[in-house]
Design a protein around this motif. Structure first.
Motif, PDB file in Angstrom:
ATOM      1  N   PRO A 125      10.233  -4.119   2.473  1.00 33.23           N
ATOM      2  CA  PRO A 125       9.155  -4.265   3.457  1.00 33.23           C
ATOM      3  C   PRO A 125       7.750  -4.236   2.850  1.00 33.23           C
ATOM      4  N   ILE A 126       7.620  -3.704   1.606  1.00 29.70           N
ATOM      5  CA  ILE A 126       6.292  -3.694   1.001  1.00 29.70           C
ATOM      6  C   ILE A 126       6.192  -4.952   0.147  1.00 29.70           C
ATOM      7  N   ARG A 127       5.247  -5.810   0.487  1.00 30.93           N
ATOM      8  CA  ARG A 127       5.121  -7.100  -0.195  1.00 30.93           C
ATOM      9  C   ARG A 127       3.871  -7.091  -1.060  1.00 30.93           C
ATOM     10  N   ALA A 128       3.740  -8.111  -1.891  1.00 25.40           N
ATOM     11  CA  ALA A 128       2.556  -8.203  -2.729  1.00 25.40           C
ATOM     12  C   ALA A 128       1.332  -8.410  -1.851  1.00 25.40           C
ATOM     13  N   ASP A 129       0.148  -8.059  -2.395  1.00 27.19           N
ATOM     14  CA  ASP A 129      -1.110  -8.279  -1.694  1.00 27.19           C
ATOM     15  C   ASP A 129      -1.259  -7.289  -0.526  1.00 27.19           C
ATOM     16  N   VAL A 130      -2.335  -7.388   0.212  1.00 27.34           N
ATOM     17  CA  VAL A 130      -2.564  -6.515   1.372  1.00 27.34           C
ATOM     18  C   VAL A 130      -1.949  -7.196   2.580  1.00 27.34           C
ATOM     19  N   LEU A 131      -0.733  -6.785   2.914  1.00 29.76           N
ATOM     20  CA  LEU A 131      -0.013  -7.442   4.007  1.00 29.76           C
ATOM     21  C   LEU A 131       0.704  -6.388   4.838  1.00 29.76           C
ATOM     22  N   GLU A 132       1.049  -6.796   6.048  1.00 28.13           N
ATOM     23  CA  GLU A 132       1.809  -5.897   6.902  1.00 28.13           C
ATOM     24  C   GLU A 132       3.238  -5.739   6.392  1.00 28.13           C
ATOM     25  N   SER A 133       3.831  -4.601   6.716  1.00 27.22           N
ATOM     26  CA  SER A 133       5.181  -4.316   6.237  1.00 27.22           C
ATOM     27  C   SER A 133       6.217  -5.048   7.075  1.00 27.22           C
ATOM     28  N   VAL A 134       7.065  -5.794   6.386  1.00 22.54           N
ATOM     29  CA  VAL A 134       8.137  -6.538   7.038  1.00 22.54           C
ATOM     30  C   VAL A 134       9.114  -6.917   5.932  1.00 22.54           C
ATOM     31  N   SER A 140     -12.492   1.374 -13.760  1.00 19.58           N
ATOM     32  CA  SER A 140     -11.619   0.388 -13.134  1.00 19.58           C
ATOM     33  C   SER A 140     -10.529   1.076 -12.317  1.00 19.58           C
ATOM     34  N   LEU A 141     -10.016   0.347 -11.350  1.00 19.97           N
ATOM     35  CA  LEU A 141      -9.011   0.934 -10.472  1.00 19.97           C
ATOM     36  C   LEU A 141      -8.078  -0.164  -9.978  1.00 19.97           C
ATOM     37  N   HIS A 142      -6.786   0.114 -10.033  1.00 22.37           N
ATOM     38  CA  HIS A 142      -5.803  -0.803  -9.469  1.00 22.37           C
ATOM     39  C   HIS A 142      -5.108  -0.128  -8.294  1.00 22.37           C
ATOM     40  N   ILE A 143      -5.050  -0.864  -7.192  1.00 16.36           N
ATOM     41  CA  ILE A 143      -4.596  -0.276  -5.934  1.00 16.36           C
ATOM     42  C   ILE A 143      -3.296  -0.925  -5.485  1.00 16.36           C
ATOM     43  N   ARG A 144      -2.330  -0.109  -5.083  1.00 14.90           N
ATOM     44  CA  ARG A 144      -1.172  -0.607  -4.334  1.00 14.90           C
ATOM     45  C   ARG A 144      -1.377  -0.172  -2.876  1.00 14.90           C
ATOM     46  N   HIS A 145      -1.440  -1.173  -1.991  1.00 15.59           N
ATOM     47  CA  HIS A 145      -1.600  -0.878  -0.572  1.00 15.59           C
ATOM     48  C   HIS A 145      -0.233  -0.810   0.095  1.00 15.59           C
ATOM     49  N   VAL A 146      -0.038   0.165   0.960  1.00 12.86           N
ATOM     50  CA  VAL A 146       1.183   0.218   1.767  1.00 12.86           C
ATOM     51  C   VAL A 146       0.800   0.392   3.238  1.00 12.86           C
ATOM     52  N   ASP A 147       1.284  -0.522   4.041  1.00  6.41           N
ATOM     53  CA  ASP A 147       1.120  -0.443   5.489  1.00  6.41           C
ATOM     54  C   ASP A 147       2.269   0.391   6.030  1.00  6.41           C
ATOM     55  N   ALA A 148       1.947   1.583   6.483  1.00  8.07           N
ATOM     56  CA  ALA A 148       2.985   2.489   6.988  1.00  8.07           C
ATOM     57  C   ALA A 148       2.980   2.526   8.516  1.00  8.07           C
ATOM     58  N   GLY A 149       2.645   1.380   9.118  1.00  5.80           N
ATOM     59  CA  GLY A 149       2.714   1.301  10.579  1.00  5.80           C
ATOM     60  C   GLY A 149       1.360   1.149  11.240  1.00  5.80           C
ATOM     61  N   SER A 150       0.477   0.386  10.624  1.00  7.44           N
ATOM     62  CA  SER A 150      -0.860   0.190  11.188  1.00  7.44           C
ATOM     63  C   SER A 150      -0.799  -0.777  12.361  1.00  7.44           C
ATOM     64  N   CYS A 151      -1.950  -0.935  13.049  1.00  6.19           N
ATOM     65  CA  CYS A 151      -2.046  -1.937  14.111  1.00  6.19           C
ATOM     66  C   CYS A 151      -2.494  -3.266  13.527  1.00  6.19           C
ATOM     67  N   ASN A 152      -2.689  -3.324  12.216  1.00  2.00           N
ATOM     68  CA  ASN A 152      -3.164  -4.517  11.504  1.00  2.00           C
ATOM     69  C   ASN A 152      -4.690  -4.588  11.497  1.00  2.00           C
ATOM     70  N   GLY A 153      -5.358  -3.663  12.163  1.00  2.00           N
ATOM     71  CA  GLY A 153      -6.819  -3.627  12.106  1.00  2.00           C
ATOM     72  C   GLY A 153      -7.294  -3.239  10.715  1.00  2.00           C
ATOM     73  N   CYS A 154      -6.653  -2.221  10.118  1.00  2.00           N
ATOM     74  CA  CYS A 154      -7.043  -1.785   8.776  1.00  2.00           C
ATOM     75  C   CYS A 154      -6.777  -2.883   7.754  1.00  2.00           C
ATOM     76  N   GLU A 155      -5.644  -3.602   7.892  1.00  2.00           N
ATOM     77  CA  GLU A 155      -5.357  -4.705   6.961  1.00  2.00           C
ATOM     78  C   GLU A 155      -6.415  -5.784   7.083  1.00  2.00           C
ATOM     79  N   SER A 156      -6.853  -6.042   8.315  1.00  2.00           N
ATOM     80  CA  SER A 156      -7.869  -7.062   8.518  1.00  2.00           C
ATOM     81  C   SER A 156      -9.116  -6.717   7.701  1.00  2.00           C
ATOM     82  N   GLU A 157      -9.485  -5.437   7.671  1.00  2.00           N
ATOM     83  CA  GLU A 157     -10.674  -5.029   6.927  1.00  2.00           C
ATOM     84  C   GLU A 157     -10.399  -4.912   5.428  1.00  2.00           C
ATOM     85  N   LEU A 158      -9.197  -4.513   5.056  1.00  2.00           N
ATOM     86  CA  LEU A 158      -8.856  -4.468   3.622  1.00  2.00           C
ATOM     87  C   LEU A 158      -8.840  -5.875   3.042  1.00  2.00           C
TER      88      LEU A 158
END
Lengths: 499, 283
Positions: A153-162, B136-154
């Motif tokens: 469910p965690i994909r590359a880039d900033v994306l929703e989990s699916v 420098s910084l490398h980020i792994r983003h994880v969506d743990a159940g957002s409404c997609n509003g935070c992703e829109s801004e990220l």
């Protein structure tokens, strides 16, 4: 307006459902969605079916109390109802007779709940031991050539989990199966017990990039329950907010589509225009996602419209140049044309909505066909395309964006004076159905109030739930290189689908 | 300049000029000036026994708690979703809308309102990250159940306006390459496992940021049968950034704070004065 008070409601016996559904479909109706709730306690579910008898007809409601006998599944006649039935089984514990695919939908494989989560009573306890998805066994002469690619469910880039499962051979995708509910938050249950006015804040947070339309559909439902007439000025300003939402969403869509066709400058330009639109949103509403204005009965405060006309004129000019450039970029168009074809019949039967169905030639838009708010006074141009592919879906969005700018301009030109808000208190035990056209299609909210005038049950039918059901039909038998483009061309959200 | 649509995109891009903001994280930012951030709280304006704001606060950021002689309000900006309902409900102006968005903090308690005079220095970062990663910084983003509003801004961070890369900050696909785990959403039951696996896959030293009110505290969406209440008790958090969603400058401010390239601005639920170092570009 959009209230159950004006919506024709019929009580059906469970035994009549199949025949009635068959008759209605034969007359050109479309089943919109169904859900269950518990007006008489946890042992007695009541099913609700929302039906559109024809394209421009107001919806009708079927009400059915199945009692002790499992109600019949309608999925074999109206395929789009299949997901609603499976969700109702997961969350409300109602099992449907002869459901063709009785596996859980919303609760992931390996999830156990001590009670169905939406049955009234104590908070259910979920336990979860991940277990593999059911995938079809592929036959053929050389099954060893078929590989499984689990992705997410965690994909590359900033994306929703699916999570996606691809069964593929070389470049060819033989079967595609998405698992969409890692993000299931139980949003419908979060509404329960809230005061209707406060819950508008929650409706804005079901699908963040559809905040306006979700709040609007929710408020329409509450206003229907309260039999409340929203002041004219507020209905016009709501149209303005809804079209601003469409603009920034469609700009994001185009930037993202360019990302998948590796048109880097096109991506940057699309996302720059999206940012500019979000900054316009901020100037108007104080929120980049246009949150915090819509409330049952009208608007909470005046939006700031100074500078909007000038900002819009700049945006329209820039967007025209951008759209012209996309139309002249053959490398981009080549990747879109004939990619992800969704035939009109599949779009209709499986429940496609919004730009996705309009790009498959279905001339449907709730802003015009089941008009609400000020859209009767501000008729929206409805964009249609016939080629059913990713190109058609892009073209529909481009045309809609110009239409949205035209609508906002009409709002600014003729905005009526008057109050912004009226008292809106739905009486105890009332109910209402509301809808709004989000940038992704029609969202519906059904609300039921309890004896204290608080929310007892809120059903959310989101457009992405519909379009995600449709999407795999365009992926089977396609190829890997087109997948990302095809997915971007649908413009889906997971949060709206999973809720 | 108007160019024909057939002119190559590269030429078009070059003629567009630079749109990237020079923004400096202090004072007014272009494009953000009308942004409604965390409402400011002035308890001296409160009327005895009034609870209008608390009743209007869906996520429970404003609560009545027993005080020494009478009940008092407790205000937790880690739960605030910037809906402004308290501002509308308050009959005395004790809550006022503001442009305050730079609410990133290394300590959860810095988000809870305290009287300025009594506020100690902000707790700040618990660990020295700059020594570890330089700039420098490398980020792994994880969506743990957002409404997609935070992703829109990220996602907006990589648009030409904010152009995060220029600051040496990158999103990366693999947790093996990541220094920072940036989490959005209240943590659903199904995302908890993949989230923990991602953290485990990161090499040490590793840092965690809770981005958005859902990840900080659960916000409006947390709780219920399917969600936790954010990262508390799930992962060790180095940076909390409430906001619903946090706007891109707030995210950039928090990221640069993590790299010790800009100071923390929130203490006791209040921002420091914007004036002292206004106009200074980031180090």
């Amino acid at each position: 307006m959009s209230g159950s008070n004006t919506i024709k409601t019929e009580d059906l016996a469970a035994g009549d459902l199949v025949a009635r559904c068959r008759d209605a479909l034969g007359e050109g109706a479309r089943m919109q969605f169904m859900y269950a709730w518990f007006p008489e306690g946890p042992m007695a579910p009541e099913l609700r079916y929302v039906v559109h008898p024809g394209r421009t007809c107001p919806p009708r409601l079927w009400r059915c109390r199945p009692g002790d006998v499992p109600p019949p599944s309608l999925a074999a006649i109206a395929p789009l109802l299949s997901w609603y039935e499976r969700e109702t089984t997961d969350l409300c514990g109602v099992v449907f007779r002869d459901q063709p695919l009785p596996q859980p939908l919303v609760l992931l494989p390996g999830t156990r709940s001590d009670r169905p989560p939406l049955v009234p009573g104590p908070m259910p306890h979920l336990s979860y031991t991940p277990s593999p998805e059911d995938l079809p066994q592929l036959a053929g002469t050389t099954p060893e050539d078929v590989q499984l690619l689990p992705f997410g469910p965690i994909r590359a880039d900033v994306l929703e989990s699916v999570q996606f499962a691809f069964l593929y051979a070389g470049e060819a995708i033989l079967h595609y199966q998405p698992q969409l509910f890692f993000k299931h938050r139980g949003m419908e249950q979060r509404f329960e017990g809230l005061a209707p006015a406060l819950a508008a804040v929650l409706a804005e947070r079901v699908s963040g990039i559809g905040s306006v339309a979700h709040a609007l559909a929710y408020c329409h439902a509450v206003e229907a329950a309260a039999d409340c007439e929203v002041p004219r000025r507020a209905t016009w300003l709501r149209v303005l907010l809804a079209e601003l939402e469409r603009i920034y969403n469609h700009l994001h869509y185009l930037g993202n589509l360019c990302h998948t066709t590796t048109l880097k400058v096109g991506e940057a330009q699309g996302k720059y225009l999206e940012e500019s639109a979000k900054q316009l949103n901020t100037a108007v509403s104080g929120s980049r996602l246009l949150r915090g204005l819509i409330t049952p009965g009208g608007l909470r405060r005046e939006p700031q419209l100074a500078g909007l006309a000038a900002g819009l004129a700049w945006l329209e000019n820039e967007f025209q140049r951008y759209a012209d450039r996309l139309a002249a970029t053959t490398s981009h168009l080549d990747r879109l044309m004939s990619t992800g074809v969704l035939p009109p019949q599949v779009a209709f039967d499986q429940g496609a909505t919004g730009p996705v169905e309009r790009a498959s030639g279905l001339d449907r838009d709730s802003r015009r066909d089941q008009s609400y708010g000020a859209y009767a006074e501000l008729p929206p141009g409805v964009a249609i395309a016939e080629s059913c592919d990713a190109y058609a879906r892009q073209q529909v969005r481009i045309a809609e964006l110009f239409n949205s700018i035209a609508i906002i301009r009409a709002v600014l030109a003729g905005l009526p004076d008057g109050p912004l808000r009226t008292e809106c208190r739905p009486p105890p035990r009332s109910e209402g159905l509301g809808w709004a056209e989000t940038p992704r299609g029609t969202a519906y909210y059904a609300v039921h109030l309890d004896a204290d005038g608080r929310l007892a049950r809120v059903k959310i039918k989101s457009p992405s739930f519909s379009n995600w059901r449709v999407f795999p039909y365009t992926v089977h038998d396609s190829n890997m290189m087109d997948y990302a483009i095809n997915e971007a061309s649908f413009g889906l959200t997971v949060s709206g689908c999973a809720r | 300049m108007t160019l024909k649509a057939t002119v190559p995109w590269t030429v078009f891009g070059l003629t567009q000029g630079k749109v990237t903001t020079r923004w400096r994280g202090k004072g007014a930012e272009p494009g953000q000036t009308a942004f409604l951030g965390m409402p400011r709280f002035d308890p001296d304006r409160c009327r005895d026994g009034c609870r209008e704001c608390a009743d209007a606060c869906l996520p429970g950021a404003i609560k009545l708690v027993p005080g020494e002689d009478r009940e008092r309000l407790s205000v937790d900006y880690g739960r605030c979703v910037v809906c402004q309902m308290c501002v509308e409900a308050c009959p005395t102006g004790a809550f006022a809308s503001s442009n305050d968005w730079a609410f990133g903090t290394g300590a959860r308690e810095d988000l809870i309102w305290r009287r300025a005079a009594a506020s100690p220095e902000g707790v700040g970062l618990k660990r020295e990250i700059r020594r570890v990663f330089g700039r420098s910084l490398h980020i792994r983003h994880v969506d743990a159940g957002s409404c997609n509003g935070c992703e829109s801004e990220l996602q907006a961070l990589n648009n030409p306006y904010y152009n995060l890369h220029r600051l040496g900050v990158f999103f990366t696909a693999s947790p093996r390459f990541a220094d920072l785990l940036l989490v959005t959403g209240p943590v659903t039951y199904a995302m908890r496992g993949p989230l923990l696996e991602t953290f485990e896959a990161m090499p040490e030293p590793r840092f965690v940021m809770a981005a958005g009110t859902c990840a900080v505290s659960g916000g409006t969406n947390g709780g219920g049968y399917a969600c936790g209440n954010g990262l508390g008790g799930v992962l060790p958090v180095d940076m909390y950034l409430p906001g619903c969603p946090p706007n891109p400058p707030a995210i950039i401010h928090a990221l640069l704070m993590l790299l010790q390239r800009t100071p923390q601005r929130v203490r006791g639920g209040q921002l420091d004065s914007c004036d002292s170092t206004a106009g200074e570009p980031y180090a």
